[in-house]
Design a protein around this motif. Structure first.
Motif, PDB file in Angstrom:
ATOM      1  N   HIS A 108       0.821  -1.214   0.000  1.00  0.00           N
ATOM      2  CA  HIS A 108       0.000   0.000   0.000  1.00  0.00           C
ATOM      3  C   HIS A 108       0.851   1.259   0.000  1.00  0.00           C
ATOM      4  O   HIS A 108       0.478   2.262  -0.621  1.00  0.00           O
ATOM      5  CB  HIS A 108      -0.936   0.004   1.205  1.00  0.00           C
ATOM      6  CG  HIS A 108      -2.054  -0.982   1.104  1.00  0.00           C
ATOM      7  ND1 HIS A 108      -3.114  -0.820   0.249  1.00  0.00           N
ATOM      8  CD2 HIS A 108      -2.258  -2.169   1.741  1.00  0.00           C
ATOM      9  CE1 HIS A 108      -3.940  -1.855   0.357  1.00  0.00           C
ATOM     10  NE2 HIS A 108      -3.441  -2.684   1.252  1.00  0.00           N
ATOM     11  N   ALA A 136       1.913   3.993  -4.640  1.00  0.00           N
ATOM     12  CA  ALA A 136       1.782   5.336  -5.227  1.00  0.00           C
ATOM     13  C   ALA A 136       2.977   5.674  -6.112  1.00  0.00           C
ATOM     14  O   ALA A 136       2.827   6.254  -7.195  1.00  0.00           O
ATOM     15  CB  ALA A 136       1.635   6.369  -4.125  1.00  0.00           C
ATOM     16  N   ASP A 137       4.177   5.311  -5.668  1.00  0.00           N
ATOM     17  CA  ASP A 137       5.372   5.602  -6.461  1.00  0.00           C
ATOM     18  C   ASP A 137       5.447   4.727  -7.712  1.00  0.00           C
ATOM     19  O   ASP A 137       5.944   5.151  -8.747  1.00  0.00           O
ATOM     20  CB  ASP A 137       6.633   5.391  -5.609  1.00  0.00           C
ATOM     21  CG  ASP A 137       6.750   6.412  -4.490  1.00  0.00           C
ATOM     22  OD1 ASP A 137       6.510   7.600  -4.763  1.00  0.00           O
ATOM     23  OD2 ASP A 137       7.058   6.028  -3.358  1.00  0.00           O
ATOM     24  N   THR A 174       2.820   3.307  -9.415  1.00  0.00           N
ATOM     25  CA  THR A 174       1.743   3.527 -10.392  1.00  0.00           C
ATOM     26  C   THR A 174       1.493   5.003 -10.705  1.00  0.00           C
ATOM     27  O   THR A 174       0.549   5.327 -11.411  1.00  0.00           O
ATOM     28  CB  THR A 174       0.432   2.901  -9.882  1.00  0.00           C
ATOM     29  OG1 THR A 174       0.050   3.532  -8.649  1.00  0.00           O
ATOM     30  CG2 THR A 174       0.603   1.407  -9.640  1.00  0.00           C
ATOM     31  N   GLU A 175       2.347   5.873 -10.206  1.00  0.00           N
ATOM     32  CA  GLU A 175       2.153   7.310 -10.426  1.00  0.00           C
ATOM     33  C   GLU A 175       2.087   7.637 -11.919  1.00  0.00           C
ATOM     34  O   GLU A 175       2.920   7.198 -12.708  1.00  0.00           O
ATOM     35  CB  GLU A 175       3.302   8.099  -9.790  1.00  0.00           C
ATOM     36  CG  GLU A 175       3.158   9.601  -9.909  1.00  0.00           C
ATOM     37  CD  GLU A 175       4.299  10.350  -9.256  1.00  0.00           C
ATOM     38  OE1 GLU A 175       4.237  11.588  -9.201  1.00  0.00           O
ATOM     39  OE2 GLU A 175       5.259   9.693  -8.798  1.00  0.00           O
ATOM     40  N   ASN A 209      -3.069   1.520 -14.757  1.00  0.00           N
ATOM     41  CA  ASN A 209      -3.205   1.053 -13.381  1.00  0.00           C
ATOM     42  C   ASN A 209      -4.476   0.211 -13.289  1.00  0.00           C
ATOM     43  O   ASN A 209      -5.577   0.735 -13.184  1.00  0.00           O
ATOM     44  CB  ASN A 209      -3.292   2.250 -12.422  1.00  0.00           C
ATOM     45  CG  ASN A 209      -3.334   1.818 -10.981  1.00  0.00           C
ATOM     46  OD1 ASN A 209      -2.733   0.813 -10.605  1.00  0.00           O
ATOM     47  ND2 ASN A 209      -4.044   2.565 -10.157  1.00  0.00           N
TER      48      ASN A 209
END
Length: 277
Positions: free
Chosen positions: A139, A143-144, A146-147, A201
Motif C-alpha cells: 500500500h 503510489a510511487d 503507479t504514479e 493502473n
C-alpha cells in the motif's frame, strides 16, 4: 503461521503471510527450474528499481546493503524483517526502503548468485523473504510505482506459450458487453505482458492458462505482476484450475474464475470487497 514483526500501521500483514505461505508451497510443489526462474524474476524486477547512485542522505550505504543481505541469507527467518523495521524506526522513508534497501539487496543477491558466493537454496530463500516484505509494504509503495498511470478496470492475459485463445476472447467479450473497459494480451511473451500491464493502473488482472505444464510460467508471471502492479487483484482462469486444487495458494492469487456464467460477478465481488475493507 509466522507472525510478521513489521508492525507499522501501513504494513499489510495479510499479504505478508499470504506471500510467505505461497513461497513455502512453491519450493515444495514446483520443480527446481521453476523455483530458480521465480527467484531470478524477483531479483530482476526488484534490482531494476535500485538507483545507480545515492540520491540523498537516507540512501543505504554498501554496508547497510551487506547487513540486509546477511540477514536475509541467515538461518533467522525474520532477521531481514528486523533490519527493515530498524530503518523505519530510524526515520527512513518507505520509498527509500523500497528503492534503496530492498532493490539494493536484490541487486546484491543477484551478483552473489552469479559469482557463486551464495548458493541456489540461499538465494531463493532470501528472495522469498524480500518478496514477502514488499507484499507487506504494497500500500505504501504503490503510489510511487503507479504514479501517472491511467486507471482501468481489468487486464486479461493469456500465459505465454498457451495456444488456446478462444476462452480468453469469449471472456473479454463477455466483460465488454457488461460495460467493462478490458485490455487483452494474447500471444505475448512474459516480458511483453509485464510491460503492457505497466501502461495502465489495473484494478484487476486475469491470467488464463489451460495446460498443466503452465504452472511454473503462470506463477512467475504472477510474481512479476505483483511487483509492478502491487494493488491489482490477480485472478486465474482456464482449464489449469482442474489440474491443481491448491493453485490459488501456490500462485498467491486473490481468486479463481472457474465459471463463465459467474465470471463477471466473481470479479466484481472481489473488487467491491476490497473497496469496503
Amino acid at each position: 503461521m509466522v507472525h510478521a514483526p513489521l508492525s507499522e500501521g501501513a504494513f499489510d500483514r495479510s499479504e505478508y503471510e499470504k506471500a510467505n505461505q505461497q513461497l513455502r508451497l512453491v519450493r515444495d510443489e514446483l520443480p527446481h527450474d521453476a523455483v530458480s526462474n521465480l527467484a531470478r524474476e524477483v531479483v530482476r524486477r526488484l534490482a531494476a528499481r535500485a538507483p545507480k547512485s545515492a540520491q540523498d542522505d537516507q540512501h543505504p550505504t554498501p554496508e547497510d546493503i551487506e547487513q540486509l543481505c546477511a540477514a536475509l541469507l541467515s538461518d533467522d527467518e525474520q532477521a531481514g524483517d528486523r533490519v527493515i523495521l530498524a530503518a523505519r524506526r530510524d526515520g527512513v522513508e518507505t520509498k527509500q526502503i523500497y528503492l534503496g534497501y530492498v532493490a539494493g539487496a536484490a541487486r546484491r543477491l543477484g551478483v552473489m548468485w552469479e559469482d557463486d558466493t551464495a548458493s541456489f537454496v540461499q538465494v531463493t530463500i532470501a528472495c522469498g523473504r524480500l518478496y514477502r516484505i514488499i507484499r507487506g509494504l504494497r500500500h505504501v509503495i504503490a503510489a510511487d510505482i503507479t504514479e501517472g498511470r491511467e486507471d482501468c478496470p481489468a487486464f486479461f492475459a493469456l500465459v505465454p506459450d498457451e495456444t488456446h485463445t478462444l476462452g480468453i476472447e469469449i471472456a473479454s467479450d463477455l466483460f465488454r458487453r457488461e460495460g467493462w473497459d478490458i485490455d487483452m494480451a494474447v500471444g505475448m511473451s512474459h516480458d511483453d505482458i509485464v510491460d503492457r500491464s505497466e501502461l495502465r493502473n489495473y484494478r484487476a488482472i486475469v491470467l488464463v492458462a489451460n495446460s498443466d505444464q503452465m504452472l511454473g510460467a503462470l506463477t512467475r508471471l504472477i510474481v512479476a505482476l505483483r511487483i509492478t502492479q502491487p494493488l491489482a487483484h490477480v485472478m486465474v482462469a482456464g482449464k489449469i484450475l482442474t489440474h491443481f486444487p491448491k493453485i490459488a495458494d501456490i500462485t498467491g492469487v486473490d481468486g479463481v474464475m472457474d465459471s463463465m456464467d459467474t465470471a463477471v460477478d466473481t470479479l466484481k465481488d472481489l473488487i467491491d470487497a476490497d473497496a469496503i475493507s
